[in-house]
Scaffold this active site. Sequence first.
Site, PDB file in Angstrom:
ATOM      1  N   LYS A 146      -2.640  -2.845   7.763  1.00 47.66           N
ATOM      2  CA  LYS A 146      -3.884  -2.483   8.429  1.00 47.66           C
ATOM      3  C   LYS A 146      -4.134  -3.383   9.635  1.00 47.66           C
ATOM      4  O   LYS A 146      -3.842  -4.581   9.601  1.00 47.66           O
ATOM      5  CB  LYS A 146      -5.060  -2.605   7.448  1.00 47.66           C
ATOM      6  N   ARG A 197      -0.831  -2.050  -6.806  1.00 51.39           N
ATOM      7  CA  ARG A 197      -0.971  -3.152  -5.840  1.00 51.39           C
ATOM      8  C   ARG A 197      -1.939  -4.201  -6.389  1.00 51.39           C
ATOM      9  O   ARG A 197      -1.691  -5.407  -6.275  1.00 51.39           O
ATOM     10  CB  ARG A 197      -1.461  -2.588  -4.503  1.00 51.39           C
ATOM     11  N   TYR A 201      -9.591 -11.107  -6.777  1.00 52.26           N
ATOM     12  CA  TYR A 201      -8.654 -11.214  -7.900  1.00 52.26           C
ATOM     13  C   TYR A 201      -8.939 -12.435  -8.758  1.00 52.26           C
ATOM     14  O   TYR A 201      -8.598 -12.447  -9.934  1.00 52.26           O
ATOM     15  CB  TYR A 201      -7.213 -11.226  -7.378  1.00 52.26           C
ATOM     16  N   ARG A 249       0.872  -1.170   0.000  1.00 50.55           N
ATOM     17  CA  ARG A 249       0.000   0.000   0.000  1.00 50.55           C
ATOM     18  C   ARG A 249       0.913   1.224   0.000  1.00 50.55           C
ATOM     19  O   ARG A 249       2.040   1.184   0.500  1.00 50.55           O
ATOM     20  CB  ARG A 249      -0.898   0.022   1.236  1.00 50.55           C
ATOM     21  N   HIS A 273      -2.578   2.833  -6.105  1.00 53.58           N
ATOM     22  CA  HIS A 273      -3.149   1.630  -5.515  1.00 53.58           C
ATOM     23  C   HIS A 273      -3.436   0.572  -6.574  1.00 53.58           C
ATOM     24  O   HIS A 273      -3.433  -0.629  -6.278  1.00 53.58           O
ATOM     25  CB  HIS A 273      -4.433   1.964  -4.754  1.00 53.58           C
ATOM     26  N   HIS A 276      -4.135  -9.265   3.636  1.00 55.96           N
ATOM     27  CA  HIS A 276      -5.590  -9.261   3.805  1.00 55.96           C
ATOM     28  C   HIS A 276      -5.974 -10.088   5.030  1.00 55.96           C
ATOM     29  O   HIS A 276      -5.470 -11.200   5.218  1.00 55.96           O
ATOM     30  CB  HIS A 276      -6.288  -9.846   2.574  1.00 55.96           C
TER      31      HIS A 276
END
Length: 310
Positions: A184, A255, A287, A161, A252, A278
């Site tokens: 995150k 990514r 994806y 990110r 982004h 994730h």
Amino acid sequence: MIPLSPALQHALELWLSQLRAIDGRAENTLEAYRRDVTGFLCFLPGHLGESLGLARLGTLTLPDMRAWMAHERAGGVGARSLARQLSAVKGFLGWIAEREGLEMSAPLSVRAPKYQRKLPRPVGRGAARDLIETVSLQHPEPWVATRDVAVVTLLYGCGLRISEALALTGADAPLAEVLRITGKGGRERIVPVLPVARAAVEDYRRDCPHQLDPAGPLFRSIRGKPLSRRAVAKVTEAARMQLGLPSSCTPHALRHSFATHLMEAGGDLRTIQELLGHASLSTTQAYTAVDTARLMDVYNRAHPQGRNRA
């Protein structure tokens, strides 16, 4: 919009502090939560026709929540954004209910508006390479150009990110073969670093005129301050416009491209989840939908029946 009472303001800041300290939420996330919840709390006094305190929150009804949601939609907020706002508001109300012993089953039962999840929009392999090359031509100052290339190469080559790339410090360089990234929710992951990415960072370090202290940011602005997200977005935008790439070609998107190109090459879904950081596999599964959509497009264009339908 009526300003928040001191009690509500204190409660909001306390909730955000808890999310920061215990859940490890990123500052950008916390700032978004603050805006969302503040907007909700400032709407209520005008809607209810009375001042708002902590105890009054316990009497909110489903129609009150729907009135706020209708107000937001009338103001141009999309379904996806409203769902995000509602999630923040319900998180705050749930915390208040537990802390103050209030009954909030009605406001917490409101459902988010339905919306269709957008598929990631990656950049093609050739376009990604062209973008990195074109980024190097955007600034007349050579060290700035090498800096921009280093950042963009990390985004595409490591799937970082933009906040993660800009959070690297002088102590992280020279880059090792793997990086320990905190993403995150405070989740840590190990990310392999391609030789081309390590070389790009070393080119930048060699040319950078500023002292890169171990505790300071690795990537600096022209004046030596921490490099901003906006600066990276701006140089990427200039490069993609020169190449005629769509507006979805953002930092982004690189990514997304990292993940999609790994998927196309036969990458394991669970491994890609770990590389991206994730929390849920369902997020990474988007994806596979991108890959399937491309496969169906090829099928429809190549198969005789597909051509007939077209």
